[in-house]
Scaffold this active site. Structure first.
Site, PDB file in Angstrom:
ATOM      1  N   SER A 266       7.682  -6.447  16.777  1.00  0.00           N
ATOM      2  CA  SER A 266       8.654  -6.717  15.698  1.00  0.00           C
ATOM      3  C   SER A 266       9.123  -5.406  15.059  1.00  0.00           C
ATOM      4  O   SER A 266      10.296  -5.266  14.699  1.00  0.00           O
ATOM      5  CB  SER A 266       8.060  -7.668  14.654  1.00  0.00           C
ATOM      6  N   LYS A 267       8.228  -4.427  14.943  1.00  0.00           N
ATOM      7  CA  LYS A 267       8.644  -3.133  14.383  1.00  0.00           C
ATOM      8  C   LYS A 267       9.579  -2.417  15.374  1.00  0.00           C
ATOM      9  O   LYS A 267      10.547  -1.770  14.968  1.00  0.00           O
ATOM     10  CB  LYS A 267       7.432  -2.252  14.079  1.00  0.00           C
TER      11      LYS A 267
ATOM     12  N   ASN B 245     -13.259   4.610  16.000  1.00  0.00           N
ATOM     13  CA  ASN B 245     -13.508   3.699  14.871  1.00  0.00           C
ATOM     14  C   ASN B 245     -14.976   3.730  14.442  1.00  0.00           C
ATOM     15  O   ASN B 245     -15.275   3.725  13.246  1.00  0.00           O
ATOM     16  CB  ASN B 245     -13.136   2.263  15.252  1.00  0.00           C
TER      17      ASN B 245
ATOM     18  N   ARG C  74      -7.697   6.092  16.419  1.00  0.00           N
ATOM     19  CA  ARG C  74      -6.470   6.090  15.614  1.00  0.00           C
ATOM     20  C   ARG C  74      -6.240   7.488  15.067  1.00  0.00           C
ATOM     21  O   ARG C  74      -7.180   8.272  14.908  1.00  0.00           O
ATOM     22  CB  ARG C  74      -6.592   5.085  14.443  1.00  0.00           C
TER      23      ARG C  74
ATOM     24  N   PHE D 127       0.819  -1.222   0.000  1.00  0.00           N
ATOM     25  CA  PHE D 127       0.000   0.000   0.000  1.00  0.00           C
ATOM     26  C   PHE D 127       0.857   1.279   0.000  1.00  0.00           C
ATOM     27  O   PHE D 127       0.814   2.079  -0.950  1.00  0.00           O
ATOM     28  CB  PHE D 127      -0.927  -0.065   1.233  1.00  0.00           C
TER      29      PHE D 127
ATOM     30  N   TYR E 209       3.089  -7.598  16.122  1.00  0.00           N
ATOM     31  CA  TYR E 209       3.451  -6.666  15.038  1.00  0.00           C
ATOM     32  C   TYR E 209       4.275  -5.508  15.583  1.00  0.00           C
ATOM     33  O   TYR E 209       5.385  -5.247  15.102  1.00  0.00           O
ATOM     34  CB  TYR E 209       2.181  -6.142  14.350  1.00  0.00           C
ATOM     35  N   SER E 210       3.743  -4.814  16.590  1.00  0.00           N
ATOM     36  CA  SER E 210       4.463  -3.615  17.056  1.00  0.00           C
ATOM     37  C   SER E 210       5.779  -3.993  17.728  1.00  0.00           C
ATOM     38  O   SER E 210       6.767  -3.250  17.639  1.00  0.00           O
ATOM     39  CB  SER E 210       3.582  -2.754  17.959  1.00  0.00           C
TER      40      SER E 210
ATOM     41  N   ALA F 173       9.147  -2.746   3.351  1.00  0.00           N
ATOM     42  CA  ALA F 173       8.726  -4.157   3.363  1.00  0.00           C
ATOM     43  C   ALA F 173       8.563  -4.668   4.788  1.00  0.00           C
ATOM     44  O   ALA F 173       9.474  -4.573   5.608  1.00  0.00           O
ATOM     45  CB  ALA F 173       9.754  -5.015   2.622  1.00  0.00           C
TER      46      ALA F 173
ATOM     47  N   THR G  82       6.299   2.680  12.768  1.00  0.00           N
ATOM     48  CA  THR G  82       4.910   2.957  13.163  1.00  0.00           C
ATOM     49  C   THR G  82       4.844   3.587  14.551  1.00  0.00           C
ATOM     50  O   THR G  82       5.740   3.354  15.386  1.00  0.00           O
ATOM     51  CB  THR G  82       4.119   1.622  13.155  1.00  0.00           C
ATOM     52  N   ASP G  83       3.768   4.325  14.805  1.00  0.00           N
ATOM     53  CA  ASP G  83       3.545   4.867  16.157  1.00  0.00           C
ATOM     54  C   ASP G  83       3.179   3.752  17.140  1.00  0.00           C
ATOM     55  O   ASP G  83       3.177   3.967  18.354  1.00  0.00           O
ATOM     56  CB  ASP G  83       2.442   5.943  16.131  1.00  0.00           C
ATOM     57  N   GLU G  84       2.849   2.548  16.611  1.00  0.00           N
ATOM     58  CA  GLU G  84       2.409   1.465  17.496  1.00  0.00           C
ATOM     59  C   GLU G  84       3.525   0.965  18.413  1.00  0.00           C
ATOM     60  O   GLU G  84       3.263   0.295  19.410  1.00  0.00           O
ATOM     61  CB  GLU G  84       1.803   0.308  16.678  1.00  0.00           C
TER      62      GLU G  84
ATOM     63  N   ASP H 186     -13.665  -8.363  20.588  1.00  0.00           N
ATOM     64  CA  ASP H 186     -12.545  -7.429  20.539  1.00  0.00           C
ATOM     65  C   ASP H 186     -11.240  -8.145  20.159  1.00  0.00           C
ATOM     66  O   ASP H 186     -11.118  -9.365  20.322  1.00  0.00           O
ATOM     67  CB  ASP H 186     -12.376  -6.745  21.912  1.00  0.00           C
TER      68      ASP H 186
HETATM   69  P1  NAD Z   1       1.510  -3.728   3.159  1.00  0.00           P
HETATM   70  O1  NAD Z   1       1.223  -4.934   3.986  1.00  0.00           O
HETATM   71  O2  NAD Z   1       0.421  -3.140   2.324  1.00  0.00           O
HETATM   72  O3  NAD Z   1       2.723  -4.037   2.151  1.00  0.00           O
HETATM   73  C1  NAD Z   1       3.890  -4.674   2.561  1.00  0.00           C
HETATM   74  C2  NAD Z   1       4.698  -5.011   1.319  1.00  0.00           C
HETATM   75  O4  NAD Z   1       5.927  -5.608   1.755  1.00  0.00           O
HETATM   76  C3  NAD Z   1       3.997  -6.015   0.397  1.00  0.00           C
HETATM   77  O5  NAD Z   1       4.147  -5.602  -0.953  1.00  0.00           O
HETATM   78  C4  NAD Z   1       4.749  -7.321   0.639  1.00  0.00           C
HETATM   79  O6  NAD Z   1       4.787  -8.169  -0.486  1.00  0.00           O
HETATM   80  C5  NAD Z   1       6.136  -6.808   1.015  1.00  0.00           C
HETATM   81  N1  NAD Z   1       6.865  -7.739   1.900  1.00  0.00           N
HETATM   82  C6  NAD Z   1       6.427  -8.277   3.060  1.00  0.00           C
HETATM   83  N2  NAD Z   1       7.377  -9.091   3.577  1.00  0.00           N
HETATM   84  C7  NAD Z   1       8.431  -9.040   2.711  1.00  0.00           C
HETATM   85  C8  NAD Z   1       9.706  -9.661   2.695  1.00  0.00           C
HETATM   86  N3  NAD Z   1      10.079 -10.511   3.665  1.00  0.00           N
HETATM   87  N4  NAD Z   1      10.556  -9.379   1.678  1.00  0.00           N
HETATM   88  C9  NAD Z   1      10.175  -8.514   0.694  1.00  0.00           C
HETATM   89  N5  NAD Z   1       8.962  -7.925   0.640  1.00  0.00           N
HETATM   90  C10 NAD Z   1       8.104  -8.192   1.645  1.00  0.00           C
HETATM   91  O7  NAD Z   1       2.109  -2.658   4.170  1.00  0.00           O
HETATM   92  P2  NAD Z   1       1.932  -1.074   4.203  1.00  0.00           P
HETATM   93  O8  NAD Z   1       0.660  -0.751   4.878  1.00  0.00           O
HETATM   94  O9  NAD Z   1       2.231  -0.530   2.851  1.00  0.00           O
HETATM   95  O10 NAD Z   1       3.109  -0.691   5.202  1.00  0.00           O
HETATM   96  C11 NAD Z   1       4.416  -0.383   4.729  1.00  0.00           C
HETATM   97  C12 NAD Z   1       5.311  -0.061   5.907  1.00  0.00           C
HETATM   98  O11 NAD Z   1       4.752   1.015   6.649  1.00  0.00           O
HETATM   99  C13 NAD Z   1       5.465  -1.215   6.895  1.00  0.00           C
HETATM  100  O12 NAD Z   1       6.805  -1.246   7.321  1.00  0.00           O
HETATM  101  C14 NAD Z   1       4.538  -0.855   8.044  1.00  0.00           C
HETATM  102  O13 NAD Z   1       4.997  -1.388   9.258  1.00  0.00           O
HETATM  103  C15 NAD Z   1       4.634   0.656   8.017  1.00  0.00           C
HETATM  104  N6  NAD Z   1       3.462   1.358   8.539  1.00  0.00           N
HETATM  105  C16 NAD Z   1       2.228   1.156   7.973  1.00  0.00           C
HETATM  106  C17 NAD Z   1       1.130   1.869   8.464  1.00  0.00           C
HETATM  107  C18 NAD Z   1      -0.235   1.723   7.841  1.00  0.00           C
HETATM  108  O14 NAD Z   1      -1.176   2.381   8.292  1.00  0.00           O
HETATM  109  N7  NAD Z   1      -0.403   0.940   6.786  1.00  0.00           N
HETATM  110  C19 NAD Z   1       1.290   2.745   9.533  1.00  0.00           C
HETATM  111  C20 NAD Z   1       2.559   2.903  10.111  1.00  0.00           C
HETATM  112  C21 NAD Z   1       3.643   2.220   9.584  1.00  0.00           C
HETATM  113  P1  TYD Z   2      -6.294  -1.641  11.551  1.00  0.00           P
HETATM  114  O1  TYD Z   2      -6.752  -1.013  10.284  1.00  0.00           O
HETATM  115  O2  TYD Z   2      -6.116  -3.113  11.609  1.00  0.00           O
HETATM  116  O3  TYD Z   2      -4.954  -0.876  11.968  1.00  0.00           O
HETATM  117  P2  TYD Z   2      -4.130  -0.942  13.380  1.00  0.00           P
HETATM  118  O4  TYD Z   2      -4.572  -2.115  14.143  1.00  0.00           O
HETATM  119  O5  TYD Z   2      -2.716  -1.080  12.899  1.00  0.00           O
HETATM  120  O6  TYD Z   2      -4.411   0.368  14.053  1.00  0.00           O
HETATM  121  O7  TYD Z   2      -7.321  -1.241  12.687  1.00  0.00           O
HETATM  122  C1  TYD Z   2      -7.624   0.112  12.945  1.00  0.00           C
HETATM  123  C2  TYD Z   2      -8.626   0.135  14.086  1.00  0.00           C
HETATM  124  O8  TYD Z   2      -9.845  -0.483  13.649  1.00  0.00           O
HETATM  125  C3  TYD Z   2      -8.176  -0.668  15.297  1.00  0.00           C
HETATM  126  O9  TYD Z   2      -8.627  -0.015  16.471  1.00  0.00           O
HETATM  127  C4  TYD Z   2      -8.873  -1.995  15.141  1.00  0.00           C
HETATM  128  C5  TYD Z   2     -10.174  -1.625  14.461  1.00  0.00           C
HETATM  129  N1  TYD Z   2     -10.753  -2.652  13.567  1.00  0.00           N
HETATM  130  C6  TYD Z   2     -12.119  -2.993  13.691  1.00  0.00           C
HETATM  131  O10 TYD Z   2     -12.851  -2.460  14.548  1.00  0.00           O
HETATM  132  N2  TYD Z   2     -12.625  -3.935  12.836  1.00  0.00           N
HETATM  133  C7  TYD Z   2     -11.850  -4.557  11.904  1.00  0.00           C
HETATM  134  O11 TYD Z   2     -12.379  -5.445  11.164  1.00  0.00           O
HETATM  135  C8  TYD Z   2     -10.477  -4.186  11.785  1.00  0.00           C
HETATM  136  C9  TYD Z   2      -9.579  -4.836  10.768  1.00  0.00           C
HETATM  137  C10 TYD Z   2      -9.977  -3.231  12.641  1.00  0.00           C
END
Ligand code: NAD
Ligand code: TYD
Length: 338
Positions: A153-154, A250, A214, A11, A150-151, A80, A123-125, A273
Site C-alpha cells: 500500500s505504501k 532483533n 532492521r 508517532f 502494508y508495504s 497519515a 518507507t524502505d519496506e 514467525d
Molecule cells: P502511526 O501509526 O504511529 O501514526 C499514524 C497516524 O496517522 C495516527 O495518528 C493515525 O490516527 C493517523 N491516521 C491513520 N489513518 C488515517 C486516515 N485515514 N486519515 C487521517 N489520519 C489517519 O505511524 P508512524 O509510525 O508515525 O508513521 C508515520 C508515517 O511514516 C507513515 O506514513 C509510515 O508509513 C511512515 N513510516 C514509518 C516508519 C516507522 O518506523 N514508524 C518507518 C518508515 C516509514
Molecule cells: P516492527 O516494529 O513491527 O516494524 P517492521 O515490521 O515495520 O520492520 O518489527 C520490527 C522487527 O521486529 C521485525 O523484524 C519484526 C520483529 N518483531 C518481533 O520479533 N516481535 C514483535 O512482537 C514485533 C511487533 C516485531
C-alpha cells in the site's frame, strides 16, 4: 508558511510537529488526523495551546474535510497511514483505504488548491527484503518489490505521488526511511513493545529465529532529514533516509533493552514467525548526504538507552495507550485461540 501535517497525532508526525514548532516558531501548523487507535493527542500536549498550532480531526479519505483543511496551505507533510505490518496481515483493506485512496484524495485536493509542496513520508519496506549474506543496501535506484499488504500500500502511494508530479505538475518530494525509534511510539512496534513489556515483567515475543535485521533511525534524525528535504530538496526527487546501526538483529536489540533495564533474558519468548517476514533492511543514505548535507547523528546505543529512559519516565502515556483496543489486538496477535 502554513503547513498541514497529516497524521500528526501518530508517532513520527507528533515528533515532527514538536521539532518543527521549536525550530520554526514563525510557521503555522495544522495537524489533520483521524485519531485512529494509533493517534494520541497526549503526544502533542506541549504545543496545543500555542496560537500557531491547531488540530482538525478528519480522515484523509474524506474529500470535503481534506479540501477544507488544505485551503490556503503552502506545504503538506503527509504522515497519515496505517503503519503496522502485523495489522496489515489481519486487515489489508484498511491499509488500501488510508494509504492508497487517502493519499490520492490528498493529492487531488493539493493540485486543485495549488499547494506549493507536497512531501510524502514513505518507507524502505517498498524495496522488499535484502539477504543476510550480502552487504547490499537499498537506495533510490532499488526496484520496488513490496512483500506485505502494508508495504504494497505504501508502494502504491509512492507511485501515485510521482504520477501527480509528472501528470499534474504537483511539486512533490518523497522520503523513504528505515525503522524509526524514539519517544511516543505506539507499543505495537518492537522497540516500545519490548521496553514496556520488560518494565511490566512480561514476556517479549521475538518472531522466528530473531535474526531479522532492521536499520534503526532515531525519530529526531528523521525529522531533521524531512527538514533538509523541505528546505533544500529538489522537486520530483526521492531521498532514502537511514540510521547509524550496522546490521543489528532483533534479538540483539531486545537483549540490549533488557540489559539497559537490568532485566533477565528469560523474559525473551521466541514465537511463531510473521508470514512473509522480510529478512533484512539497510538503507544507503549517500544521496541525501551528498546533495543536502544531511547525515544521521543519533547513535543507536546512546539513543536506545535514552528511549528506554523516556518510557520509564512516561509510564502514564504508555499505560493509557496499552489499555482498550490495544489489549484486544495483543491477544489476537500473540495469544490466538485457534
Ligand atoms: P502511526 O501509526 O504511529 O501514526 C499514524 C497516524 O496517522 C495516527 O495518528 C493515525 O490516527 C493517523 N491516521 C491513520 N489513518 C488515517 C486516515 N485515514 N486519515 C487521517 N489520519 C489517519 O505511524 P508512524 O509510525 O508515525 O508513521 C508515520 C508515517 O511514516 C507513515 O506514513 C509510515 O508509513 C511512515 N513510516 C514509518 C516508519 C516507522 O518506523 N514508524 C518507518 C518508515 C516509514
Ligand atoms: P516492527 O516494529 O513491527 O516494524 P517492521 O515490521 O515495520 O520492520 O518489527 C520490527 C522487527 O521486529 C521485525 O523484524 C519484526 C520483529 N518483531 C518481533 O520479533 N516481535 C514483535 O512482537 C514485533 C511487533 C516485531
Amino acid at each position: 508558511m502554513k503547513i498541514v501535517v497529516t497524521g500528526g497525532a501518530g508517532f513520527i508526525g507528533a515528533n515532527f510537529i514538536l521539532y518543527w514548532m521549536e525550530k520554526h516558531p514563525e510557521d503555522t501548523i495544522v495537524n489533520f488526523d483521524a485519531l485512529t487507535y494509533a493517534g494520541n493527542l497526549e503526544s502533542i500536549r506541549a504545543v496545543e495551546k500555542k496560537s500557531t498550532y491547531s488540530f482538525v480531526q478528519g480522515n484523509i479519505c474524506d474529500v470535503d474535510a481534506v479540501s477544507s483543511v488544505l485551503k490556503g496551505v503552502d506545504t503538506v507533510v503527509h504522515f497519515a497511514a496505517e503503519s503496522h505490518v502485523d495489522r496489515s496481515i489481519h486487515d489489508p483493506a484498511n491499509f488500501i483505504k488510508s494509504n492508497v485512496l487517502g493519499t490520492q484524495v490528498l493529492l487531488d485536493q493539493s493540485v486543485r488548491l495549488g499547494v506549493k509542496r507536497f512531501h510524502h513520508i514513505s518507507t524502505d519496506e517498498v524495496f522488499g527484503s535484502l539477504s543476510l549474506a550480502e552487504n547490499t543496501r537499498f537506495s533510490e535506484d532499488t526496484r520496488y518489490d513490496p512483500h506485505s499488504p502494508y508495504s504494497a500500500s505504501k508502494a502504491g502511494s509512492d507511485h501515485l505521488v510521482r504520477a501527480y508530479f509528472h501528470t499534474f505538475g504537483l511539486p512533490v518530494t518523497i522520503t523513504n526511511c528505515s525503522n524509526n525509534y524514539g519517544p511516543y511510539q505506539f507499543p505495537e512496534k518492537v522497540i516500545p513493545l519490548a521496553i514496556t513489556n520488560a518494565l511490566e515483567d512480561k514476556k517479549i515475543p521475538v518472531y522466528g529465529d530473531g535474526l531479522y535485521v532492521r536499520d534503526w533511525l532515531h525519530v529526531e534524525d528523521h525529522c531533521r532529514a524531512i527538514e533538509s528535504v523541505l528546505e533544500k530538496g529538489t522537486i520530483g526527487e526521492t531521498y532514502c533516509v537511514g540510521g547509524l546501526t550496522k546490521d543489528i538483529s532483533n534479538i540483539e536489540v531486545v537483549k540490549k533493552i533488557l540489559h539497559i533495564l537490568g532485566k533477565n533474558e528469560s523474559l525473551i519468548s521466541f514465537v511463531a514467525d510473521r508470514p512473509g517476514h522480510d529478512r533484512r533492511y539497510a538503507v544507503d543514505w549517500t544521496k541525501i548526504q551528498k546533495n543536502l548535507g544531511w547525515s544521521p547523528r543519533f547513535d543507536f546505543d546512546t539513543w536506545l538507552a535514552d528511549t528506554v529512559k523516556w518510557y520509564k519516565d512516561n509510564e502514564a502515556w504508555w499505560k493509557h495507550v496499552k489499555s482498550g483496543e490495544y489489549k484486544e489486538y495483543y491477544d489476537r496477535q500473540y495469544n490466538p485461540k485457534t
